[in-house]
Design a protein around this motif. Structure first.
Motif, PDB file in Angstrom:
ATOM      1  N   PHE A 289       0.805  -1.218   0.000  1.00 43.39           N
ATOM      2  CA  PHE A 289       0.000   0.000   0.000  1.00 43.39           C
ATOM      3  C   PHE A 289       0.843   1.276   0.000  1.00 43.39           C
ATOM      4  O   PHE A 289       0.303   2.372  -0.111  1.00 43.39           O
ATOM      5  N   SER A 290       2.172   1.131   0.100  1.00 46.68           N
ATOM      6  CA  SER A 290       3.006   2.337  -0.020  1.00 46.68           C
ATOM      7  C   SER A 290       3.186   2.708  -1.498  1.00 46.68           C
ATOM      8  O   SER A 290       3.714   3.777  -1.812  1.00 46.68           O
ATOM      9  N   SER A 291       2.755   1.823  -2.401  1.00 44.05           N
ATOM     10  CA  SER A 291       2.912   2.089  -3.833  1.00 44.05           C
ATOM     11  C   SER A 291       1.574   1.907  -4.551  1.00 44.05           C
ATOM     12  O   SER A 291       1.177   0.771  -4.853  1.00 44.05           O
ATOM     13  N   PRO A 292       0.860   3.014  -4.825  1.00 43.80           N
ATOM     14  CA  PRO A 292      -0.435   2.886  -5.505  1.00 43.80           C
ATOM     15  C   PRO A 292      -0.331   2.127  -6.829  1.00 43.80           C
ATOM     16  O   PRO A 292      -1.212   1.325  -7.163  1.00 43.80           O
ATOM     17  N   ALA A 293       0.779   2.324  -7.561  1.00 44.16           N
ATOM     18  CA  ALA A 293       0.927   1.615  -8.853  1.00 44.16           C
ATOM     19  C   ALA A 293       0.979   0.110  -8.615  1.00 44.16           C
ATOM     20  O   ALA A 293       0.390  -0.676  -9.378  1.00 44.16           O
ATOM     21  N   ALA A 294       1.661  -0.299  -7.524  1.00 40.37           N
ATOM     22  CA  ALA A 294       1.745  -1.733  -7.219  1.00 40.37           C
ATOM     23  C   ALA A 294       0.373  -2.278  -6.818  1.00 40.37           C
ATOM     24  O   ALA A 294       0.029  -3.417  -7.159  1.00 40.37           O
ATOM     25  N   VAL A 295      -0.414  -1.490  -6.112  1.00 37.98           N
ATOM     26  CA  VAL A 295      -1.761  -1.956  -5.729  1.00 37.98           C
ATOM     27  C   VAL A 295      -2.618  -2.114  -6.981  1.00 37.98           C
ATOM     28  O   VAL A 295      -3.316  -3.123  -7.153  1.00 37.98           O
ATOM     29  N   ARG A 296      -2.549  -1.126  -7.877  1.00 39.24           N
ATOM     30  CA  ARG A 296      -3.321  -1.229  -9.131  1.00 39.24           C
ATOM     31  C   ARG A 296      -2.941  -2.510  -9.878  1.00 39.24           C
ATOM     32  O   ARG A 296      -3.801  -3.289 -10.293  1.00 39.24           O
ATOM     33  N   ALA A 297      -1.628  -2.737 -10.020  1.00 39.74           N
ATOM     34  CA  ALA A 297      -1.167  -3.918 -10.757  1.00 39.74           C
ATOM     35  C   ALA A 297      -1.563  -5.199 -10.024  1.00 39.74           C
ATOM     36  O   ALA A 297      -1.958  -6.195 -10.652  1.00 39.74           O
ATOM     37  N   GLY A 298      -1.476  -5.179  -8.700  1.00 42.99           N
ATOM     38  CA  GLY A 298      -1.843  -6.357  -7.914  1.00 42.99           C
ATOM     39  C   GLY A 298      -3.320  -6.708  -8.071  1.00 42.99           C
ATOM     40  O   GLY A 298      -3.681  -7.884  -8.181  1.00 42.99           O
ATOM     41  N   LEU A 299      -4.163  -5.701  -8.091  1.00 41.88           N
ATOM     42  CA  LEU A 299      -5.600  -5.957  -8.257  1.00 41.88           C
ATOM     43  C   LEU A 299      -5.886  -6.520  -9.653  1.00 41.88           C
ATOM     44  O   LEU A 299      -6.663  -7.472  -9.807  1.00 41.88           O
ATOM     45  N   VAL A 300      -5.242  -5.931 -10.659  1.00 41.02           N
ATOM     46  CA  VAL A 300      -5.423  -6.444 -12.028  1.00 41.02           C
ATOM     47  C   VAL A 300      -4.992  -7.913 -12.066  1.00 41.02           C
ATOM     48  O   VAL A 300      -5.680  -8.772 -12.642  1.00 41.02           O
ATOM     49  N   ALA A 301      -3.878  -8.241 -11.401  1.00 43.84           N
ATOM     50  CA  ALA A 301      -3.372  -9.620 -11.418  1.00 43.84           C
ATOM     51  C   ALA A 301      -4.338 -10.563 -10.693  1.00 43.84           C
ATOM     52  O   ALA A 301      -4.598 -11.675 -11.154  1.00 43.84           O
ATOM     53  N   GLU A 302      -4.883 -10.119  -9.550  1.00 37.66           N
ATOM     54  CA  GLU A 302      -5.815 -10.981  -8.812  1.00 37.66           C
ATOM     55  C   GLU A 302      -7.048 -11.298  -9.645  1.00 37.66           C
ATOM     56  O   GLU A 302      -7.613 -12.377  -9.551  1.00 37.66           O
ATOM     57  N   PHE A 303      -7.488 -10.341 -10.466  1.00 41.40           N
ATOM     58  CA  PHE A 303      -8.698 -10.518 -11.279  1.00 41.40           C
ATOM     59  C   PHE A 303      -8.322 -10.860 -12.731  1.00 41.40           C
ATOM     60  O   PHE A 303      -8.993 -10.439 -13.671  1.00 41.40           O
TER      61      PHE A 303
END
Ligand SMILES: Cc1cc2nc3c(=O)[nH]c(=O)nc-3n(C[C@H](O)[C@H](O)[C@H](O)COP(=O)(O)OP(=O)(O)OC[C@H]3O[C@@H](n4cnc5c(N)ncnc54)[C@H](O)[C@@H]3O)c2cc1C
Length: 379
Positions: free
Chosen positions: A240-254
Motif C-alpha cells: 500500500f506504499s505504492s499505488p501503482a503496485a496496488v493497481r497492478a496487484g488488483l489487475v493480477a488478482e482478477f
C-alpha cells in the motif's frame, strides 16, 4: 417529559447527529463528542441509499426533508450485474426507485448545519466512562475535558468504546475483505467506465471474487474489490506504499476478468483502503442499564450486504428520540427503545449475515441477479 436527562452522544456519525438533531427540534439539548478533529478531517466514504421507512423517515422527523432533496441523487438508483467476461446478466435503470442516493459527506454536512453551534465537540474521543455514586456517568475525553451526564448514548460505530459497558460481545471478522478504490472525473476521463458502472451500482462476479463499483456525486466512482481471505491477507498481498503496485496487484488478482472490468483498477486514483468486514452476532442484545444505551453500528454492526446499516442507525436515532420526547420516565423510555430495536433490526441483521455467508459462492452471480430482481420487485 417531566424531567429531562442531560445527554451525551458519543460519536458524530449519521446515527449520533440524527439523534442530536431530532432532540434539538423537540427542544432537548445534547452534546455530541466526536473523535475526528473536524467535519473535513477525512472523506466520509461512499454513497448511501436512504430507505423510506428508516433513513428517510429520520430525515423527515429531523425536519430536513427539503434540504435532503437538494443533496439527494434520485437519478443514481440503477443496478447492473455482470459476469467476469463483462456480459450483462441483469440491469435495472432504477428510474422509478424510491431509495435516493446521497454522498455521506453531504449527509453529514446537512445534519451538522442543522445543529446549534457547539453541539458537536470535535477532537474529543471518549477515553474513559465510569458510573459515579450520583447515578450519573462520568466521561473523560482525549481533549482533556471531562463531564457528567444522566444518559450516555454510544453512537460510536463498529469499535464502540461504550458497548463493553453493556455487552461482552465484539464484532467478528466475516471472512470478507474489501479493497476500496476510487476513480475521479469518470465522465470526462473514463467514459467507457462511466457506461460500465451506469447510474447506480455495478457488480461483476466470477472466480470466487467480486467487484462492486458505485457512482457517487461529482463524477466520482467508489469501488470495492472483494475477497474471502484471512484477515491479514490484503496487507501482505498488496504494497500500500505504492499505488501503482496496488493497481497492478488488483489487475493480477482478477486476471480471469475482462479488461473492460479490470480497467476500473487501472483508472483508480492513489487512495486505497482495506476494509475488514465485521459483524456483531445476529440478535445481539443486552440487559438494560440505567443511563447507557447504544444506537447504530455500536448496537448492531452488520456486514454491508443489506444496505441497511446507515438506515438502521438513523431509525434508531429517530426511535430513541421519539421515546425520550414522549416518555414520562426517561430511563423507561430508553429501555422501551432498546426492546423494540432488538426485534426491529433482526431481519436486517439476518439478511446481512446471509449475504455475507453466500457472497462469493460458486453461484454468486446467479444469486446476485436473484437478489437484484427481488430488490427491484420489493420497491
Ligand atoms: C465498505 C462499507 C460499505 C458500506 N455501505 C453501506 C451502504 O451502502 N448502505 C448502508 O446503509 N450502510 C453501509 N455501510 C454501513 C454504514 O457505514 C454504517 O452502518 C453507518 O455508518 C453506521 O452509522 P453510525 O452513526 O452508527 O456509525 P459511524 O458511521 O461509524 O459513526 C461513528 C462515529 O463515531 C466516531 N467515534 C468512534 N469512536 C469514538 C470515540 N471513542 N469517541 C468519540 N467518537 C468516536 C467516529 O469517528 C464516527 O464519526 C457500509 C459499511 C462499510 C464498511
Amino acid at each position: 417529559m417531566s424531567t429531562q436527562p442531560s445527554i451525551a452522544i458519543v460519536g458524530g456519525g449519521p446515527g449520533g447527529l440524527a439523534l442530536a438533531r431530532i432532540l434539538h427540534v423537540a427542544g432537548i439539548a445534547a452534546t455530541v463528542f466526536e473523535r475526528e478533529s473536524g467535519p473535513l478531517e477525512r472523506p466520509q466514504g461512499g454513497t448511501l441509499d436512504l430507505h423510506e421507512e428508516s433513513g428517510l423517515l429520520a430525515i423527515e422527523r429531523a425536519g430536513l426533508g427539503a434540504g435532503f432533496k437538494r443533496i439527494a441523487r434520485y437519478e443514481d438508483q440503477g443496478t447492473r450485474v455482470l459476469d467476469k467476461s463483462a456480459r450483462l446478466l441483469f440491469e435495472d435503470a432504477g428510474s422509478d426507485g424510491n431509495r435516493p442516493e446521497v454522498d455521506r459527506t453531504d449527509l453529514r454536512a446537512l445534519l451538522l448545519d442543522s445543529l446549534p453551534a457547539r453541539t458537536v465537540r470535535w477532537g474529543a474521543a471518549l477515553a474513559d466512562l465510569q458510573a459515579g455514586p450520583d447515578s450519573r456517568w462520568h466521561l473523560a475525553l482525549t481533549d482533556g475535558h471531562a463531564g457528567s451526564f444522566d444518559l450516555v448514548v454510544g453512537a460510536d460505530g463498529a469499535g464502540s468504546r461504550v458497548r463493553p459497558l453493556l455487552s461482552p460481545y465484539r464484532p467478528q471478522y466475516s471472512g470478507l475483505t474489501f479493497v476500496e478504490f476510487g476513480i475521479d472525473d469518470v465522465d470526462a476521463r473514463h467514459p467507457a467506465l462511466a457506461r460500465l458502472v451506469g447510474h447506480g451500482k455495478m457488480e461483476a462476479h466470477g472466480d470466487g471474487m467480486e467487484i462492486i463499483a458505485q457512482r457517487n456525486g461529482h463524477a466520482h466512482i467508489r469501488g470495492y474489490a472483494i475477497f474471502r481471505v484471512p484477515a491479514d491477507w490484503a496487507e501482505r498481498r498488496f504494497d500500500f506504499s505504492s499505488p501503482a503496485a496496488v493497481r497492478a496487484g488488483l489487475v493480477a488478482e482478477f486476471a480471469g476478468y475482462a479488461d473492460a472490468i479490470t480497467d476500473l483498477f487501472r483508472a483508480a486514483n492513489d487512495s486505497f483502503a482495506v476494509r475488514h468486514i465485521c459483524a456483531l452476532p445476529v440478535g445481539h442484545r443486552w440487559a438494560s442499564r440505567r443511563g447507557l444505551t447504544l444506537i447504530g453500528d455500536a448496537a448492531h454492526l452488520m456486514s454491508p450486504f443489506g444496505g441497511e446499516g446507515v438506515n438502521a442507525a438513523m431509525l434508531d436515532a429517530a426511535e430513541l428520540a421519539r421515546e425520550l420526547i414522549a416518555g414520562e420516565d426517561w430511563a423507561e423510555a430508553v429501555a422501551r427503545y432498546e426492546r423494540a430495536m432488538f426485534e426491529r433490526v433482526m431481519p436486517a441483521a439476518e439478511g446481512s449475515a446471509e449475504g455475507a455467508a453466500t457472497l462469493l459462492s460458486h453461484e454468486s452471480a446467479a444469486l446476485a441477479v436473484a437478489q437484484a430482481r427481488s430488490h427491484v420487485l420489493a420497491e
